[in-house]
Design a protein around this motif. Sequence first.
Motif, PDB file in Angstrom:
ATOM      1  N   TYR A   1      -3.917   8.398   2.676  1.00 59.59           N
ATOM      2  CA  TYR A   1      -3.632   7.752   1.678  1.00 59.59           C
ATOM      3  C   TYR A   1      -2.542   6.696   1.803  1.00 59.59           C
TER       4      TYR A   1
ATOM      5  N   ASN B   1      -0.897   3.381   4.145  1.00 60.38           N
ATOM      6  CA  ASN B   1      -1.338   2.366   4.866  1.00 60.38           C
ATOM      7  C   ASN B   1      -0.342   2.385   6.087  1.00 60.38           C
TER       8      ASN B   1
ATOM      9  N   ASP C   1      -5.892   2.865   6.170  1.00 58.63           N
ATOM     10  CA  ASP C   1      -6.891   2.626   4.764  1.00 58.63           C
ATOM     11  C   ASP C   1      -7.823   2.809   6.047  1.00 58.63           C
TER      12      ASP C   1
ATOM     13  N   ARG D   1     -11.071   0.157  -5.506  1.00 59.61           N
ATOM     14  CA  ARG D   1     -11.191   1.109  -6.003  1.00 59.61           C
ATOM     15  C   ARG D   1     -11.553   1.209  -7.125  1.00 59.61           C
TER      16      ARG D   1
ATOM     17  N   GLU E   1      -2.858   4.047  -1.855  1.00 58.62           N
ATOM     18  CA  GLU E   1      -3.490   3.190  -2.359  1.00 58.62           C
ATOM     19  C   GLU E   1      -3.709   2.249  -1.438  1.00 58.62           C
ATOM     20  N   ILE E   2      -4.355   3.323  -0.630  1.00 63.17           N
ATOM     21  CA  ILE E   2      -5.975   2.466   0.016  1.00 63.17           C
ATOM     22  C   ILE E   2      -6.743   2.609  -0.785  1.00 63.17           C
ATOM     23  N   PHE E   3      -8.281   1.487  -0.171  1.00 56.81           N
ATOM     24  CA  PHE E   3      -9.766   1.122  -1.453  1.00 56.81           C
ATOM     25  C   PHE E   3     -10.558   2.286  -0.804  1.00 56.81           C
TER      26      PHE E   3
ATOM     27  N   TYR F   1      -8.093  -6.553   1.352  1.00 58.36           N
ATOM     28  CA  TYR F   1      -7.065  -7.152   0.867  1.00 58.36           C
ATOM     29  C   TYR F   1      -7.073  -7.979   0.057  1.00 58.36           C
TER      30      TYR F   1
ATOM     31  N   VAL G   1       6.425   1.905  -0.300  1.00 64.25           N
ATOM     32  CA  VAL G   1       5.206   1.779  -1.156  1.00 64.25           C
ATOM     33  C   VAL G   1       5.427   3.074  -2.159  1.00 64.25           C
TER      34      VAL G   1
ATOM     35  N   TYR H   1       0.336   4.943  -7.539  1.00 68.29           N
ATOM     36  CA  TYR H   1       0.903   4.034  -6.386  1.00 68.29           C
ATOM     37  C   TYR H   1       0.528   2.327  -6.469  1.00 68.29           C
TER      38      TYR H   1
ATOM     39  N   HIS I   1      -1.093  -1.300  -5.640  1.00 64.29           N
ATOM     40  CA  HIS I   1      -2.118  -0.939  -4.316  1.00 64.29           C
ATOM     41  C   HIS I   1      -2.772  -2.658  -4.591  1.00 64.29           C
TER      42      HIS I   1
ATOM     43  N   THR J   1      -2.774 -10.387  -3.296  1.00 61.47           N
ATOM     44  CA  THR J   1      -2.191  -9.173  -2.284  1.00 61.47           C
ATOM     45  C   THR J   1      -1.622 -10.822  -0.820  1.00 61.47           C
TER      46      THR J   1
END
Length: 439
Positions: free
Chosen positions: A232, A234, A239, A269, A279-281, A390, A420, A428, A430, A436
Amino acid sequence: MDLKNKNPRRDFLKTSALVTGGMMLSPFSIPGAYASGSDEIKIALIGCGGRGTGAAFQAFGTDQNIKLVAMADAFRDRLDDSYKALSSKIGTDKVVVTEDKKFVGFDAYKDAIAEADVVLLATPPGFRPIHFEEAIRQGKHVFMEKPVATDANGIRRVIAAAEQAKANRLNVVVGLQRRYQDNYIETIKRIEDGAIGDIVGGHVYWNGGGVWTRARTPEQTEMEYQMRNWYYFNWLCGDHITEQHVHNIDIANWIKGGYPVKAEGTGGRMVRTGLDTGEIFDHHTVRFTYADGTVIDSECRHFPGAFNKVDESFTGTKGRAYMNAGNVGKLTALDGSSLYDHDGKGNINPYQQEHNKLFAAIVKGEYLYEDATRSAMSTMTSILGRNATYSGKEISWDEAFNSKIDLMPEKFTWDAMPKVLPDDNGIYPHAIPGQTKVV
């Protein structure tokens, strides 16, 4: 960089010379390298989770005389579980890892690599460039899992180390196992021979339900929590477009014989909203444009309960292709008639086959496998896609490849802080498309 070149190693010779200090060793002077003619091959396992343990089983599944002599992991419990699984099924005559050869901690890989002829690298992907560099520096043949990095800085390091591996005739196989799977090999060979004409478009998918989560415990530092839940974050995972979907993206690059020049896409997300989702999608949709103008559409998502789809399809000027990991490979003419339908009966499991090929080459004293560069380029393609989703912007290959953004922590200790961190509510930050910065 010539993105139409199937094997662009020459573009990185200068970089490699800088990283390695220009050192070019003779293959006969490499310390610890396996000597052809010897019966025993000593292996070390770096990263003792499920995939690493599986890779070790596959090494033992070859026809060679394998001895596992060292193991390394950041966590002692992971190492112990792996050792138990391997020794109970393979036997302690082959799994000969004594207590003093069980190395634990962030620097454990160095000691384990030193014990072996061949190393299996299967830690979370963020560590792959560091471990690969060290394995090549010590003159070892390598099996390493995909992806091979999580940011462009790591990609450049892997490509430089790959040049040194090539110079020293060190075999490197990467776990993009479709490259060793008969239905892909036979179907793509026919595509390359012109069976469906020029490729003008395609779609690659990894749509599934997602992966595990591990609960935070009170005694954990932030570093340990992220390491335990590496998928989870990066810096560790890249990701799922990189950690998982790289398999399908690699097929697109194989089919096209090159790499995209740009990408644009969307992601976000939708269901991945809890405290345990980092933080991942949970979804990415990307349009990769290649040098000849061909667009390959890429889609990956983690939606529990939704329709799953993991495959690749392509359209040519004379027909269509369809492939998946279930030994399917089909070519059809534009009128729907069959041009090729792969018979998967008796095909060797590709996870096993990649080890069969690697260890057979080593025993014969042959230099046959240099997977690292092309695997780095396919990993970079996935990072290009992540950058596009992103940022919400069109990103060129050169922008992504030359990015100076470094996801890795400043130091690796249990009390060190990753870059992060959660807010006061445990959430967290994202990426937010349109805001971004990715390059």
